[in-house]
Write a protein that holds these residues in place. Sequence first.
Motif, short mmCIF file in Angstrom:
data_model
loop_
_atom_site.label_atom_id
_atom_site.label_comp_id
_atom_site.label_asym_id
_atom_site.label_seq_id
_atom_site.Cartn_x
_atom_site.Cartn_y
_atom_site.Cartn_z
N LEU A 96 -28.83 20.18 -1.51
CA LEU A 96 -28.01 19.13 -2.12
C LEU A 96 -26.66 19.69 -2.57
N VAL A 97 -26.70 20.86 -3.18
CA VAL A 97 -25.45 21.46 -3.66
C VAL A 97 -24.59 21.90 -2.47
N VAL A 98 -25.23 22.46 -1.46
CA VAL A 98 -24.50 22.89 -0.28
C VAL A 98 -23.87 21.70 0.45
N GLU A 99 -24.53 20.53 0.38
CA GLU A 99 -23.95 19.32 0.97
C GLU A 99 -22.56 19.04 0.41
N MET A 100 -22.38 19.36 -0.86
CA MET A 100 -21.07 19.13 -1.48
C MET A 100 -19.98 19.93 -0.79
N SER A 101 -20.34 21.13 -0.30
CA SER A 101 -19.35 21.98 0.36
C SER A 101 -18.84 21.37 1.66
N GLN A 102 -19.60 20.42 2.22
CA GLN A 102 -19.18 19.78 3.47
C GLN A 102 -17.98 18.85 3.27
N ILE A 103 -17.77 18.40 2.03
CA ILE A 103 -16.69 17.44 1.78
C ILE A 103 -15.70 17.94 0.73
N THR A 104 -15.67 19.28 0.52
CA THR A 104 -14.69 19.86 -0.39
C THR A 104 -13.73 20.74 0.40
N PRO A 105 -12.42 20.55 0.23
CA PRO A 105 -11.46 21.40 0.93
C PRO A 105 -11.46 22.81 0.30
N PRO A 106 -10.97 23.83 1.02
CA PRO A 106 -10.28 23.73 2.31
C PRO A 106 -11.15 23.94 3.54
N VAL A 107 -12.48 24.23 3.37
CA VAL A 107 -13.29 24.53 4.56
C VAL A 107 -14.46 23.57 4.74
N GLY A 108 -14.39 22.37 4.18
CA GLY A 108 -15.46 21.40 4.37
C GLY A 108 -15.55 20.96 5.84
N PHE A 109 -16.67 21.23 6.48
CA PHE A 109 -16.78 20.95 7.92
C PHE A 109 -16.65 19.46 8.22
N ASN A 110 -17.23 18.60 7.39
CA ASN A 110 -17.12 17.17 7.63
C ASN A 110 -15.67 16.70 7.57
N LEU A 111 -14.88 17.35 6.73
CA LEU A 111 -13.46 16.99 6.64
C LEU A 111 -12.74 17.30 7.95
N PHE A 112 -13.06 18.44 8.55
CA PHE A 112 -12.42 18.81 9.81
C PHE A 112 -12.86 17.86 10.94
N VAL A 113 -14.14 17.49 10.92
CA VAL A 113 -14.64 16.56 11.94
C VAL A 113 -13.90 15.22 11.84
N LEU A 114 -13.78 14.72 10.62
CA LEU A 114 -13.11 13.43 10.43
C LEU A 114 -11.60 13.54 10.66
N GLN A 115 -11.03 14.70 10.40
CA GLN A 115 -9.61 14.89 10.71
C GLN A 115 -9.37 14.75 12.21
N SER A 116 -10.28 15.30 13.01
CA SER A 116 -10.13 15.20 14.47
C SER A 116 -10.31 13.78 14.96
N ILE A 117 -11.11 12.98 14.24
CA ILE A 117 -11.36 11.60 14.66
C ILE A 117 -10.25 10.67 14.19
N THR A 118 -9.79 10.85 12.95
CA THR A 118 -8.85 9.90 12.34
C THR A 118 -7.40 10.36 12.36
N GLY A 119 -7.16 11.68 12.46
CA GLY A 119 -5.80 12.20 12.39
C GLY A 119 -5.26 12.34 10.99
N LYS A 120 -6.07 12.03 9.97
CA LYS A 120 -5.62 12.15 8.58
C LYS A 120 -5.83 13.58 8.08
N GLY A 121 -5.10 13.98 7.05
CA GLY A 121 -5.22 15.32 6.48
C GLY A 121 -6.54 15.51 5.77
N ILE A 122 -7.00 16.76 5.70
CA ILE A 122 -8.31 17.00 5.09
C ILE A 122 -8.29 16.71 3.58
N PHE A 123 -7.15 16.88 2.92
CA PHE A 123 -7.11 16.58 1.49
C PHE A 123 -7.14 15.07 1.24
N THR A 124 -6.56 14.30 2.15
CA THR A 124 -6.66 12.84 2.06
C THR A 124 -8.10 12.39 2.24
#
Length: 434
Positions: free
Chosen positions: A370-398
């Motif tokens: 559960l705690v590690v799941e949080m790392s998936q959506i926290t910058p700068p290395v959240g993997f889910n953020l990078f996946v969604l950046q490639s899909i949407t074109g938005k910045g990872i901090f957004t």
Amino acid sequence: MDLFTLSLILVAVLFVCLALGLWVGFSLIAVGLVAMTLATPAPVGAVFGTKAWAALNIWDLTALPMFIWMGEILFRSRLSSDLFTGLAPFTRRLPGGLLHVNIMGCALFAAVSGSSAATTATVGRMSLPELKARGYDDKMAIGTLAGSGTFGFLIPPSIILIVYGAATEQSIARLFLAGVLPGLMLAAMFGGYTMFWAWRNRHLMPPPEPPAPWREKIRAAALLLPTVGLIVAVIGSIYGGLASPTEAAVVGVVGALAISGLSGGLDRKGAWDSLRGAAVTTCMIAFILVGAAFLTGAMGYTGIPRSLAAWIGDQGFSQYALLAALLVFFIVLGFFLDGISIVVLTVSVILPMVLAAGIDPIWFGVFLVLVVEMSQITPPVGFNLFVLQSITGKGIFTIARYAAPFFFLLVAATVILTLFPQIALWLPSTMSAR
């Protein structure tokens, strides 16, 4: 050299390696080499060879490539489009409408993939264009997907639970069962928040769609049957004692091939790409495991883990105080490392403290995920953020800002799990009672 100075040097070496862009496995090996060079005359090559062999010569790890391959097959199939088409008629009249497709779709795909990034990518490539075309708010469409994509780490068959079980010598089957109810609880919390947000922000929601007729719902349910059937086959065979996790993984691969073949969504190139993707991911995880095992052995020579455990024991922390400290520690670590790296890097040091405090290791595995799941959506290395950046074109901090409410829901879920541990332990206990 005193232990404090040595610890600072090793932390500095780790962050320098990561900042230089070295792979995590190489970085861990480098820290281990520095630790052994500074702390002991023991032969580095012999220690490395022994630890590398021990890290990979674990039977439970044989389930890992099979579950990864199952997810890769389904990732390249028509499952994502079938999930959207199958779930839409049942969610369009709920407060929040088709936003719930993100949550339910991720929960279903997580139960057949085991990967957070694959769950986010598979559901996102189908749902986000549909939601945008129907006028849904970008912030919630992306936020619900970023948060729900983390289900891939918790809902079995979870790759990270396999890694945790292999590293701690815990039952993979019991860990899988321990993740079921917390995963459903988390999905319910996300759904409840989405309903509340839609009720408070009606001006941001598109006009309500007409209810689906029963004939459409029946056709939609038929599209969901293969996914549900695969979930039942994999998890049901483990819970019923009919198969070990490795055997259930083979059942999952055969089922995934059958679903993809019958739906016409997997050609020869897709099959080869799925096999290659599974091999690459498995090798990446194995490399991290080798690096972490070597570092763990090297740290044993330094005496740092023993001193740290003794210091924490001297503080007399209660279970709640220890878990609160670990929660903050893992959240901070999640800013810099991916989930699997966090688990293999820390579990050998943390687990003795956890056991000494009387905390169940199966429950702690779910807490850790559960705690590690949080790392998936926290910058700068959240993997889910990078996946969604490639899909949407938005910045990872957004994207991270969009996902912030779901980060806090993950924190709330962790608190609930701590106060009511039977949420995770009830299903494993029923299996043990048989």
